[in-house]
Design an enzyme around this catalytic site. Structure first.
Site, PDB file in Angstrom:
ATOM      1  N   PRO A   1      18.413  46.605  31.470  1.00 11.38           N
ATOM      2  CA  PRO A   1      17.177  46.514  32.249  1.00 11.38           C
ATOM      3  C   PRO A   1      16.314  45.356  31.765  1.00 11.38           C
ATOM      4  CG  PRO A   1      17.549  48.752  31.457  1.00 11.38           C
ATOM      5  CD  PRO A   1      18.522  47.876  30.746  1.00 11.38           C
ATOM      6  N   LYS A   2      15.600  44.730  32.684  1.00 11.80           N
ATOM      7  CA  LYS A   2      14.616  43.720  32.326  1.00 11.80           C
ATOM      8  C   LYS A   2      13.251  44.403  32.342  1.00 11.80           C
ATOM      9  CE  LYS A   2      12.729  39.200  33.556  1.00 11.80           C
ATOM     10  NZ  LYS A   2      11.323  39.683  33.427  1.00 11.80           N
ATOM     11  N   TRP A   3      12.650  44.511  31.164  1.00  9.99           N
ATOM     12  CA  TRP A   3      11.397  45.250  31.026  1.00  9.99           C
ATOM     13  C   TRP A   3      10.188  44.344  31.241  1.00  9.99           C
ATOM     14  CZ3 TRP A   3      12.211  50.307  30.913  1.00  9.99           C
ATOM     15  CH2 TRP A   3      13.442  50.761  30.435  1.00  9.99           C
TER      16      TRP A   3
END
Length: 350
Positions: free
Chosen positions: A43-45
């Site tokens: 995931p790209k937070w």
């Protein structure tokens, strides 16, 4: 954090290592890579990128720009001091959750000169560190020179022994393209604003754009409530965008400046014919900043008749954090249907 815990002039002073301390970066891609068995997806937070250094009673947090962050996040420093290992360098993302959703503006509020305010916010809105890579292991090994497969195993082992619920966690990952695709489509599920793709056989390449970032396409239909001229020019430079809030007032939410040069003259004439105050009946655009010219800071109000569809990446405090991309005009869309509900949902966290 006291001086004893921050000895040294910077990360290199705390942790002697030949490894370049610049974080590995990502370049944008339009779609997820599809070569089987070559990629790991994460995931790209939506937070602050952070390299965390620990040696004994010394902890430093370094931002993507190379500037120290430990002063602004004392609760994260304390969390790392409590970690069972006495030395390591890890890569991750600082995030803050408010009401079950990630809040980037709460992170920005931490960058304040008053230590008393920072301490208060660290208690009221504590940050957590989401780990997604390791550069130096607890035994001093240069883990960054390993392949991603080996680094991930080292990070997971580290996480099993140091994980502190809600404060220090290891990001999930997958090699399944279908799972990564579902993450990309369902960004509102747990705080993702896209997907990062990393090559399984590659080492940690500090300072290089060796990863891919793929963002979900997010669009909104907005009212054009005003416009600004180009600096020292008589043609439109940017459109000021608005959305109707729950009280029925038109709030300024951002701008778009992706206007084709061959369309500026005709568009300028069209906009001038629609000029009429107030333009925005709720939150209005601000005046000139110290970077803008006198003319670029001025704006012309318009009757709320024109609607455009724009693409955006982030929303902070009810506004687009960056400029948007103009996709198309929407003559079929009534302005009153352009409401805040389109951008109200912010990412949730587990």
């Amino acid at each position: 954090m006291n001086a004893r815990r921050t000895s040294g002039s910077g990360p290199a002073g705390i942790f002697a290592s030949p490894l370049d301390i610049s974080p590995m970066e990502a370049k944008s891609a339009e779609a997820l890579p599809t070569e089987p068995g070559r990629w790991q997806f994460e995931p790209k937070w939506d937070g602050f990128r952070c390299l965390a250094f620990k040696q004994g009673e010394s902890v430093r947090l370094m931002g993507k720009s190379g500037k120290p962050l430990d002063r602004y996040f004392p609760e994260v420093v304390e969390t790392l001091l409590r970690a069972s290992f006495g030395r390591f360098v890890v890569d991750g993302e600082l995030v803050i959750e408010l009401n079950g959703r990630l809040a980037f503006n709460a992170l920005q509020a931490r960058l304040h000169p008053a230590a008393s305010r920072i301490r208060r916010l660290s208690i009221e809105t504590p940050a957590r560190l989401i780990l997604f890579d390791m550069l130096i292991g607890p035994d001093g090994a240069n883990v960054g020179s390993f392949s991603l497969e080996k680094r991930r195993r080292a990070l997971e082992e580290f996480g099993q022994q140091t994980s502190i619920a809600g404060k220090l966690i290891v990001t999930p990952c997958t090699r399944d393209l279908a799972v990564a695709t579902s993450w990309l489509k369902d960004f509102d599920h747990d705080g993702r604003d896209g997907v990062i793709a990393k090559k399984l056989d590659a080492p940690y390449l500090s300072g290089e754009r060796a990863m891919l970032k793929i963002k979900r396409l997010r669009t909104a239909d907005c009212v054009v409530g005003g416009f600004r001229y180009q600096s020292r020019a008589g043609e439109v430079g940017s459109l000021l965008l608005g959305l109707y809030n729950p009280e029925g007032l038109l709030d300024h939410v951002g701008f778009t400046s992706t206007i084709a040069n061959d369309e500026r003259s005709a568009l300028t004439r069209k906009l001038r014919a629609l000029r009429a105050p107030p333009g925005f009946t709720g939150a209005a655009p601000g005046g000139p900043s110290r970077w803008s010219t006198e003319r670029s800071g001025e704006w012309e109000p318009l009757r709320p008749e024109l609607v455009v569809e724009v693409r955006y990446d982030h929303v902070t405090g009810g506004r687009f954090r960056h400029g948007t991309k103009l996709l198309r005009w929407r003559p079929d869309k009534p302005a009153r249907q352009c409401t805040m509900e389109q951008i109200a949902a912010q990412p949730r966290v587990p």
